[in-house]
Design an enzyme around this catalytic site. Structure first.
Site, mmCIF file in Angstrom:
data_model
loop_
_atom_site.group_PDB
_atom_site.id
_atom_site.type_symbol
_atom_site.label_atom_id
_atom_site.label_comp_id
_atom_site.label_asym_id
_atom_site.label_seq_id
_atom_site.Cartn_x
_atom_site.Cartn_y
_atom_site.Cartn_z
ATOM 1 N N LYS A 178 0.803 -1.230 0.000
ATOM 2 C CA LYS A 178 0.000 0.000 0.000
ATOM 3 C C LYS A 178 0.832 1.274 0.000
ATOM 4 C CE LYS A 178 -2.624 -1.362 3.635
ATOM 5 N NZ LYS A 178 -2.794 -2.798 3.750
ATOM 6 N N HIS A 239 -3.107 -8.185 12.620
ATOM 7 C CA HIS A 239 -4.526 -8.368 12.338
ATOM 8 C C HIS A 239 -5.059 -9.698 12.875
ATOM 9 C CE1 HIS A 239 -4.864 -5.568 8.586
ATOM 10 N NE2 HIS A 239 -4.993 -4.925 9.732
ATOM 11 N N TYR A 240 -6.306 -9.633 13.370
ATOM 12 C CA TYR A 240 -7.051 -10.851 13.633
ATOM 13 C C TYR A 240 -8.505 -10.552 13.284
ATOM 14 C CZ TYR A 240 -8.283 -15.364 15.392
ATOM 15 O OH TYR A 240 -8.703 -16.670 15.458
ATOM 16 N N SER A 243 -5.691 -11.479 6.487
ATOM 17 C CA SER A 243 -6.085 -12.008 5.162
ATOM 18 C C SER A 243 -5.226 -13.218 4.832
ATOM 19 C CB SER A 243 -5.853 -10.974 4.065
ATOM 20 O OG SER A 243 -6.427 -9.760 4.410
ATOM 21 N N TYR A 245 -2.653 -16.313 6.414
ATOM 22 C CA TYR A 245 -2.289 -17.008 7.652
ATOM 23 C C TYR A 245 -0.817 -17.401 7.676
ATOM 24 C CZ TYR A 245 -7.184 -16.690 8.622
ATOM 25 O OH TYR A 245 -8.437 -16.180 8.860
ATOM 26 N N HIS A 248 2.591 -12.012 10.348
ATOM 27 C CA HIS A 248 3.224 -10.776 9.892
ATOM 28 C C HIS A 248 2.762 -9.609 10.772
ATOM 29 C CE1 HIS A 248 -0.523 -11.362 7.641
ATOM 30 N NE2 HIS A 248 -0.677 -10.053 7.731
HETATM 31 O O1 G7M Z 1 -4.785 -8.392 6.473
HETATM 32 P P1 G7M Z 1 -3.415 -8.901 6.655
HETATM 33 O O2 G7M Z 1 -2.949 -8.724 8.080
HETATM 34 O O3 G7M Z 1 -3.232 -10.324 6.204
HETATM 35 O O4 G7M Z 1 -2.486 -7.963 5.791
HETATM 36 C C1 G7M Z 1 -1.587 -8.365 4.789
HETATM 37 C C2 G7M Z 1 -0.715 -7.178 4.425
HETATM 38 O O5 G7M Z 1 0.187 -7.576 3.404
HETATM 39 C C3 G7M Z 1 -1.510 -5.994 3.882
HETATM 40 O O6 G7M Z 1 -1.106 -4.809 4.546
HETATM 41 C C4 G7M Z 1 -1.150 -5.984 2.401
HETATM 42 O O7 G7M Z 1 -1.174 -4.674 1.831
HETATM 43 C C5 G7M Z 1 0.237 -6.576 2.386
HETATM 44 N N1 G7M Z 1 0.529 -7.238 1.120
HETATM 45 C C6 G7M Z 1 -0.317 -8.032 0.451
HETATM 46 N N2 G7M Z 1 0.297 -8.485 -0.677
HETATM 47 C C7 G7M Z 1 -0.314 -9.360 -1.608
HETATM 48 C C8 G7M Z 1 1.562 -7.942 -0.727
HETATM 49 C C9 G7M Z 1 2.636 -8.057 -1.653
HETATM 50 O O8 G7M Z 1 2.597 -8.737 -2.684
HETATM 51 N N3 G7M Z 1 3.776 -7.378 -1.330
HETATM 52 C C10 G7M Z 1 3.859 -6.611 -0.195
HETATM 53 N N4 G7M Z 1 4.994 -5.973 0.020
HETATM 54 N N5 G7M Z 1 2.849 -6.487 0.691
HETATM 55 C C11 G7M Z 1 1.700 -7.157 0.432
#
Ligand code: G7M
Length: 325
Positions: A178, A239-240, A243, A245, A248
């Site tokens: 983002k 996050h819980y 998106s 698992y 991170h």
């Molecule tokens: O909702 P969740 O806690 O799973 O968040 C996943 C985070 O990973 C989000 O802030 C996404 O913007 C970030 N993210 C998702 N993808 C697919 C990528 C990616 O391909 N590269 C990077 N650098 N961040 C990602």
């Protein structure tokens, strides 16, 4: 304190007139809308200008996508792409658009980004064991391909800000999808751990406290060194439900405006998690594994049906008394 309006003649606003606007300083900015309040002078009069792109109407958005003059991809991790783009009128100046692309997009992506009704759910330890665990176990591995590609150095390798190589305690820090790295107030990093054994915060144990503390320290050092931003400007959270698992941590500048994922319910401060692990019993499941989590869940989410059937949805059964009605 009175602050009377200066008495001047009529101020006429034209594009030509604005060419003489002299900026003094930025008053504030919105990282969410990309808008800025600038203070300056217009014909020797103090002036505040708020500049913001108009909201795109869906028909115009498609037209804009079809007619871009220039596009620069700064993140490629197929199917995810982040780009800077130039609309037809501004090909030679700085990019006026940040475009994120998911291609090929799956049905799950489409559901994730669709406006949908959301309801509060209450996830007890029992509901986790009967519903959520099965959902996580059935989570399609291919959805984590982007994570493994980063950890294996196959994608976004040039974007890695810090890497600690270790099967158990290793992790990488890199800019989140983002963030385009232009505004520090919008700073958004992601920390991906190396181990595949922590799927969500419910899997964290006391033994992970050193890992979580070393993530914190590395984030503080890296952000200070690379971006000059102090640790007292950062929000570290998890996050819980997430998106993805694979454990991170989100790292976001406190000036950054609220993304939906920063709202209470879904976002859990890393420091709170560490504290709850410290308070957990020396052996057996941690407080994080046992506690009840309450959060909003969209009807299109893969967990929704199971949660509803298990009775996790909070029922709207408050009887309104005659007086209150
Ligand atoms: O909702 P969740 O806690 O799973 O968040 C996943 C985070 O990973 C989000 O802030 C996404 O913007 C970030 N993210 C998702 N993808 C697919 C990528 C990616 O391909 N590269 C990077 N650098 N961040 C990602």
């Amino acid at each position: 304190m009175s602050d009377p309006l200066p008495s001047v003649g009529p101020v006429v606003i034209t594009a030509e007139g604005l060419s003489s606007f002299t900026p003094t300083r930025k008053l504030s900015e919105s990282t969410l809308t990309g808008s800025i309040y600038v203070l300056g002078t217009l014909n020797d009069l103090p002036a505040i200008i708020h500049i913001q792109k108009t909201v795109l109407e869906s028909g115009n958005a498609a037209k804009l996508i079809n007619t871009l003059e220039k596009l620069e991809v700064f993140l490629e991790n197929q199917p995810y792409f982040s780009t800077h783009a130039w609309s037809p009128s501004t090909p030679d100046r700085s990019p006026d658009l940040q475009i994120k692309i998911i291609c090929p997009a799956t049905e799950i992506h489409i559901k994730k980004y669709s406006a949908q009704e959301r309801y509060m759910v209450c996830e007890t330890k029992e509901i986790y064991e009967t519903v959520v665990q099965d959902y996580i176990n059935g989570f399609d591995e291919s959805r984590l391909a982007w994570v493994y590609a980063i950890l294996d150095g196959k994608k976004e390798a040039d974007r890695i800000l810090y890497r600690k190589q270790d099967e158990q305690d290793g992790f990488v820090i890199l800019p989140d999808l983002k963030w385009d790295q232009t505004s520090m107030n919008a700073l958004y990093l992601t920390v991906l751990v190396q181990t595949q054994s922590i799927r969500s915060l419910r899997d964290l144990t006391k033994a992970h406290i050193p890992l979580l503390n070393s993530i914190k320290q590395a984030v503080f050092d890296t952000v200070k060194q690379k971006f000059g931003v102090g640790q007292n400007k950062l929000r570290l959270f998890v996050h819980y439900q997430p998106s993805y698992y694979h454990f991170h941590v989100h790292v976001v500048h406190i000036q950054s405006e609220s993304f939906a994922g920063m709202l209470v319910g879904q976002a859990h401060m890393l420091d709170d998690l560490i504290s709850l692990l410290e308070l957990s019993p020396p052996s057996g499941p941690s407080i994080l594994a046992q506690k009840t989590y309450t959060y909003p869940l969209g009807v299109e989410h893969g967990l929704f049906k199971g949660m509803k059937e298990a009775g996790a949805l909070i029922i709207d059964d408050v009887e309104v008394s005659k007086e209150a009605a």
